[in-house]
Design an enzyme around this catalytic site. Structure first.
Site, PDB file in Angstrom:
ATOM      1  N   GLY A 247       0.839  -1.197   0.000  1.00 57.44           N
ATOM      2  CA  GLY A 247       0.000   0.000   0.000  1.00 57.44           C
ATOM      3  C   GLY A 247       0.871   1.243   0.000  1.00 57.44           C
ATOM      4  O   GLY A 247       1.981   1.239  -0.543  1.00 57.44           O
ATOM      5  N   SER A 248       0.378   2.279   0.651  1.00 54.81           N
ATOM      6  CA  SER A 248       1.074   3.566   0.588  1.00 54.81           C
ATOM      7  C   SER A 248       2.282   3.591   1.532  1.00 54.81           C
ATOM      8  O   SER A 248       2.299   2.929   2.567  1.00 54.81           O
ATOM      9  CB  SER A 248       0.109   4.694   0.961  1.00 54.81           C
ATOM     10  OG  SER A 248      -0.391   4.495   2.269  1.00 54.81           O
ATOM     11  N   THR A 249       3.269   4.388   1.176  1.00 56.81           N
ATOM     12  CA  THR A 249       4.465   4.542   2.004  1.00 56.81           C
ATOM     13  C   THR A 249       4.091   5.124   3.369  1.00 56.81           C
ATOM     14  O   THR A 249       4.630   4.716   4.401  1.00 56.81           O
ATOM     15  CB  THR A 249       5.493   5.427   1.268  1.00 56.81           C
ATOM     16  OG1 THR A 249       5.980   4.669   0.144  1.00 56.81           O
ATOM     17  CG2 THR A 249       6.674   5.793   2.149  1.00 56.81           C
ATOM     18  N   GLU A 250       3.119   6.032   3.369  1.00 63.85           N
ATOM     19  CA  GLU A 250       2.689   6.663   4.621  1.00 63.85           C
ATOM     20  C   GLU A 250       2.156   5.611   5.611  1.00 63.85           C
ATOM     21  O   GLU A 250       2.565   5.583   6.782  1.00 63.85           O
ATOM     22  CB  GLU A 250       1.606   7.687   4.266  1.00 63.85           C
ATOM     23  CG  GLU A 250       1.100   8.494   5.398  1.00 63.85           C
ATOM     24  CD  GLU A 250      -0.268   9.099   5.089  1.00 63.85           C
ATOM     25  OE1 GLU A 250      -0.731   9.033   3.933  1.00 63.85           O
ATOM     26  OE2 GLU A 250      -0.880   9.615   6.036  1.00 63.85           O
ATOM     27  N   GLY A 252       2.721   2.428   5.427  1.00 63.31           N
ATOM     28  CA  GLY A 252       3.853   1.537   5.701  1.00 63.31           C
ATOM     29  C   GLY A 252       4.654   2.005   6.905  1.00 63.31           C
ATOM     30  O   GLY A 252       5.050   1.215   7.758  1.00 63.31           O
ATOM     31  N   GLU A 269       5.638  -3.515   0.715  1.00 60.78           N
ATOM     32  CA  GLU A 269       5.719  -3.235  -0.719  1.00 60.78           C
ATOM     33  C   GLU A 269       4.944  -1.937  -0.906  1.00 60.78           C
ATOM     34  O   GLU A 269       3.726  -1.922  -0.785  1.00 60.78           O
ATOM     35  CB  GLU A 269       5.117  -4.408  -1.498  1.00 60.78           C
ATOM     36  CG  GLU A 269       5.627  -4.504  -2.906  1.00 60.78           C
ATOM     37  CD  GLU A 269       4.806  -3.681  -3.852  1.00 60.78           C
ATOM     38  OE1 GLU A 269       5.223  -2.534  -4.133  1.00 60.78           O
ATOM     39  OE2 GLU A 269       3.770  -4.147  -4.296  1.00 60.78           O
ATOM     40  N   CYS A 303       1.844   0.192  -8.459  1.00 60.95           N
ATOM     41  CA  CYS A 303       2.915   0.697  -7.594  1.00 60.95           C
ATOM     42  C   CYS A 303       4.171   1.034  -8.395  1.00 60.95           C
ATOM     43  O   CYS A 303       4.888   1.961  -8.060  1.00 60.95           O
ATOM     44  CB  CYS A 303       3.221  -0.310  -6.500  1.00 60.95           C
ATOM     45  SG  CYS A 303       3.391  -1.988  -7.110  1.00 60.95           S
ATOM     46  N   GLU A 400       3.966  10.444  -5.678  1.00 60.88           N
ATOM     47  CA  GLU A 400       3.229   9.370  -6.340  1.00 60.88           C
ATOM     48  C   GLU A 400       1.786   9.823  -6.567  1.00 60.88           C
ATOM     49  O   GLU A 400       1.071  10.159  -5.629  1.00 60.88           O
ATOM     50  CB  GLU A 400       3.244   8.106  -5.473  1.00 60.88           C
ATOM     51  CG  GLU A 400       2.485   6.968  -6.129  1.00 60.88           C
ATOM     52  CD  GLU A 400       2.579   5.655  -5.362  1.00 60.88           C
ATOM     53  OE1 GLU A 400       2.292   5.647  -4.156  1.00 60.88           O
ATOM     54  OE2 GLU A 400       2.925   4.632  -5.985  1.00 60.88           O
TER      55      GLU A 400
HETATM   56  P1  NAP Z   1      -3.421   2.516   1.950  1.00 56.80           P
HETATM   57  O1  NAP Z   1      -4.262   3.233   2.936  1.00 56.80           O
HETATM   58  O2  NAP Z   1      -1.984   2.408   2.183  1.00 56.80           O
HETATM   59  O3  NAP Z   1      -4.095   1.053   1.797  1.00 56.80           O
HETATM   60  C1  NAP Z   1      -3.464  -0.178   1.705  1.00 56.80           C
HETATM   61  C2  NAP Z   1      -4.047  -1.164   2.720  1.00 56.80           C
HETATM   62  O4  NAP Z   1      -3.686  -0.756   4.046  1.00 56.80           O
HETATM   63  C3  NAP Z   1      -5.568  -1.226   2.727  1.00 56.80           C
HETATM   64  O5  NAP Z   1      -5.990  -2.522   3.022  1.00 56.80           O
HETATM   65  C4  NAP Z   1      -5.894  -0.269   3.850  1.00 56.80           C
HETATM   66  O6  NAP Z   1      -7.190  -0.390   4.345  1.00 56.80           O
HETATM   67  C5  NAP Z   1      -4.840  -0.621   4.852  1.00 56.80           C
HETATM   68  N1  NAP Z   1      -4.611   0.394   5.885  1.00 56.80           N
HETATM   69  C6  NAP Z   1      -4.871   1.731   5.833  1.00 56.80           C
HETATM   70  N2  NAP Z   1      -4.515   2.326   6.977  1.00 56.80           N
HETATM   71  C7  NAP Z   1      -3.998   1.348   7.772  1.00 56.80           C
HETATM   72  C8  NAP Z   1      -3.461   1.342   9.092  1.00 56.80           C
HETATM   73  N3  NAP Z   1      -3.365   2.446   9.817  1.00 56.80           N
HETATM   74  N4  NAP Z   1      -3.028   0.168   9.595  1.00 56.80           N
HETATM   75  C9  NAP Z   1      -3.096  -0.956   8.874  1.00 56.80           C
HETATM   76  N5  NAP Z   1      -3.610  -1.012   7.629  1.00 56.80           N
HETATM   77  C10 NAP Z   1      -4.060   0.130   7.076  1.00 56.80           C
HETATM   78  O7  NAP Z   1      -3.646   3.104   0.515  1.00 56.80           O
HETATM   79  P2  NAP Z   1      -4.927   3.904   0.004  1.00 56.80           P
HETATM   80  O8  NAP Z   1      -5.371   4.912   1.040  1.00 56.80           O
HETATM   81  O9  NAP Z   1      -5.914   2.918  -0.443  1.00 56.80           O
HETATM   82  O10 NAP Z   1      -4.311   4.664  -1.257  1.00 56.80           O
HETATM   83  C11 NAP Z   1      -3.590   5.877  -1.055  1.00 56.80           C
HETATM   84  C12 NAP Z   1      -2.346   5.896  -1.891  1.00 56.80           C
HETATM   85  O11 NAP Z   1      -1.507   4.804  -1.558  1.00 56.80           O
HETATM   86  C13 NAP Z   1      -2.550   5.747  -3.388  1.00 56.80           C
HETATM   87  O12 NAP Z   1      -2.915   6.932  -3.987  1.00 56.80           O
HETATM   88  C14 NAP Z   1      -1.207   5.260  -3.828  1.00 56.80           C
HETATM   89  O13 NAP Z   1      -0.328   6.341  -3.943  1.00 56.80           O
HETATM   90  C15 NAP Z   1      -0.767   4.384  -2.682  1.00 56.80           C
HETATM   91  N6  NAP Z   1      -1.035   2.943  -2.948  1.00 56.80           N
HETATM   92  C16 NAP Z   1      -0.010   2.163  -3.321  1.00 56.80           C
HETATM   93  C17 NAP Z   1      -0.247   0.836  -3.600  1.00 56.80           C
HETATM   94  C18 NAP Z   1       0.858  -0.074  -4.030  1.00 56.80           C
HETATM   95  O14 NAP Z   1       0.610  -1.074  -4.687  1.00 56.80           O
HETATM   96  N7  NAP Z   1       2.093   0.185  -3.648  1.00 56.80           N
HETATM   97  C19 NAP Z   1      -1.518   0.298  -3.500  1.00 56.80           C
HETATM   98  C20 NAP Z   1      -2.556   1.119  -3.078  1.00 56.80           C
HETATM   99  C21 NAP Z   1      -2.289   2.449  -2.811  1.00 56.80           C
HETATM  100  P3  NAP Z   1      -8.316   0.592   3.703  1.00 56.80           P
HETATM  101  O15 NAP Z   1      -8.546   0.088   2.358  1.00 56.80           O
HETATM  102  O16 NAP Z   1      -9.493   0.458   4.594  1.00 56.80           O
HETATM  103  O17 NAP Z   1      -7.723   1.972   3.723  1.00 56.80           O
END
Ligand code: NAP
Ligand code: MG
Length: 496
Positions: A247-250, A252, A269, A303, A400
């Site tokens: 997911g997102s670096t933030e 992560g 990742e 990603c 990104e």
């Molecule tokens: P994200 O919040 O990082 O979501 C990835 C996963 O982490 C989801 O299952 C999410 O659940 C979960 N999550 C969120 N907050 C968490 C926490 N505090 N503790 C544990 N797990 C948590 O990403 P997003 O908000 O969907 O997307 C935002 C940005 O992230 C995108 O615009 C993109 O830049 C980046 N992204 C990168 C990838 C990649 O393949 N590297 C994939 C997705 C997004 P929820 O779905 O309920 O939030």
């Protein structure tokens, strides 16, 4: 949409019921009774209500997983028996390929051809890891340990990490599920999968198919819910031994902080701002479509999307014009239409975020070389957009975006290109297009990136480790390294 393409025809009655989640082999509603809506991003309509896991459900899943680890319900089976289960899981994926692909398109919006590719690739990954189970074994130190006055027998054993939390994103739900679950099960771990809030449906279906394949109850639990609630509870849980996150670096970084409490193992990742380098000597018939798809595949929600293009002066105008022409021919629309090349973005939030970046790019003074048009629809469509003349420090050039937005820069000196390509906190992917072998090797060596693709882009294969340098992540998925990430090593010294 004509009736024969109606994705709901076979799935309608199933989706009209509240979707339960999977704990300990049982389909349950949330302990607190909460449900959340999940949407079709191509229309914005609600397609199902899904049980929303809270901390109590996470605790129940972790307890079930721990019981299965203690009872050795999975690792107690022979390697061959476990391999057969993973192999059957792969076969079930293929047998249910059409249904899974339809469900993926409905919930994620991706083009149906991409969804089919993801199902068949995932089956291949499962078979790769099925074949790896019998090869998990330690080493003996042998005579090296002996001293004149004592004989030793010393060996290493490989053991599963234990209970693992697998947190997956929405941009490739089936693929990211299998990329984590296959090596985790192969290693002998018990899993709790937290799918993305936006795309819970295929993960639940995969959970059902895994049970049908013979994965014992408790060994694979699937818990849709919100990241800050269910995801955070899983990461914070003291009885979880490892978290693997995409997911997102933030997020992560938040996971790393939370995992510190019990020092659970973490692999990540994360995001990227991957460069694509087209040298003056490149074969443009290869480079142009590859560089275009590097940023446009899955509407840029990848990603390793190649979101920064560097091209030599001699070819820059031709490359940009070629990418624009390529993009202008791609149809945006419902993923169910066979002609669709670009589906919607996942959500209104993501669409607004990407459009805000496009606006920001304009305000920062970059030139819009191309912006396509979106279909008249309530879906979350964003048109491919190509920027030129952007400042290197502009936000569109550094952050990104996760949408179909490319920033193209004219640059000739190879050292300068390397410097610019590496001038980012990320390091996930990089594309190089050249006919000059020594230039290709030089760039492959100099780019700070977990993946370098030369005269191609975005290849992922089970035999090749996948992951990022710098803030693009920790560790590798796929290949034997992906399996290693779910194993511990025990050194046993035995004096004879
Ligand atoms: P994200 O919040 O990082 O979501 C990835 C996963 O982490 C989801 O299952 C999410 O659940 C979960 N999550 C969120 N907050 C968490 C926490 N505090 N503790 C544990 N797990 C948590 O990403 P997003 O908000 O969907 O997307 C935002 C940005 O992230 C995108 O615009 C993109 O830049 C980046 N992204 C990168 C990838 C990649 O393949 N590297 C994939 C997705 C997004 P929820 O779905 O309920 O939030
Ligand atoms: Mg989020």
């Amino acid at each position: 949409m004509n009736a024969k393409l109606d994705p709901l025809s076979g799935l309608k009655s199933e989706l009209s019921r509240d979707q339960r989640f999977l704990i300990d082999g049982e389909w349950r509603l949330a302990a607190n009774g909460l449900l959340f809506d999940t949407h079709d991003p191509a229309t914005g309509t609600v397609i199902a209500r899904v049980a929303e896991a809270g901390a109590e459900d996470v605790a129940a899943a972790v307890a079930a997983a721990r019981r299965s680890v203690r009872a050795r319900t999975w690792t107690g089976l022979s390697a061959d028996a476990r391999a057969q289960v993973l192999w059957r899981f792969a076969e079930l994926l293929e047998a249910h390929g059409a249904e899974l692909a339809n469900l993926e398109v409905l919930n994620n919006g991706m083009p149906i051809t991409f969804a089919h590719w993801m199902v068949s690739a995932s089956a291949t990954w499962l078979r790769y890891y099925a074949g790896s189970i019998a090869r998990i074994h330690g080493k003996t130190a042998g005579d090296a340990m002996n001293e004149s006055d004592r004989a030793m027998h010393a060996y290493t054993a490989r053991e599963p990490v234990g209970v693992v939390g697998l947190i997956i994103p929405w941009n490739g739900p089936i693929g990211t599920f299998v990329m984590k679950v296959a090596p985790a099960l192969a290693a002998g771990c018990a899993c709790i999968v937290k799918p993305a809030e936006n795309t819970p449906l295929t993960a639940l279906r995969l959970g059902a198919l895994a049970l049908e394949a013979g994965v014992p109850p408790g060994v694979l639990n699937v818990l849709p819910g919100l990241g800050p609630v269910a995801g955070a509870a899983l990461v914070a849980h003291p009885d979880v031994d490892k978290v693997s996150f995409t997911g997102s670096t933030e997020v992560g970084k938040q996971i790393v902080r939370s995992a510190a409490a019990n020092l659970k193992r973490v692999t990540l990742e994360l995001g990227g701002k991957s460069p694509c380098i087209v040298c003056d000597d490149a074969d443009l018939d290869v480079a142009i479509p590859a560089a275009a798809m590097a940023i446009l595949a899955n509407s840029g929600q990848v990603c390793f999307a190649g979101s920064r293009l560097y091209a030599g002066s001699k070819v820059f105008d031709r490359v940009v014009a070629g990418i624009v022409e390529f993009a202008s021919k791609l149809a945006l629309g419902s993923g169910f239409e066979p002609t669709t090349a670009l589906g919607p973005l996942i959500s209104r939030k993501q669409r607004d975020r990407v459009l805000a970046y496009v606006e920001c790019g304009r305000k920062e003074g970059a030139t819009v070389a191309y912006q396509g048009t979106v279909p008249a629809s309530d879906g979350y469509f964003v048109a491919p957009t190509v920027f030129v003349n952007s400042d290197v420090n502009a936000r569109i050039a550094r952050e990104e975006i996760f949408g179909p937005v490319l920033v193209a820069t004219r640059m000739d000196d190879l050292d300068e290109i390397v410097q610019a390509a590496n001038d980012t906190r990320y390091g996930l992917g990089a594309g190089v297009f050249t006919r000059d072998l020594s230039k290709a090797h030089r760039l492959a060596q100099a780019l700070q990136s977990g993946n370098v693709w030369v005269n191609c882009y975005g290849l992922v294969h089970p035999t090749m480790p996948f992951g990022g340098y710098k803030e693009s992540g920790w560790g590798r998925e796929m290949s034997s390294e992906g399996l290693e990430a779910f194993l511990e090593t025990k050194s046993v010294f035995m004096q004879l």
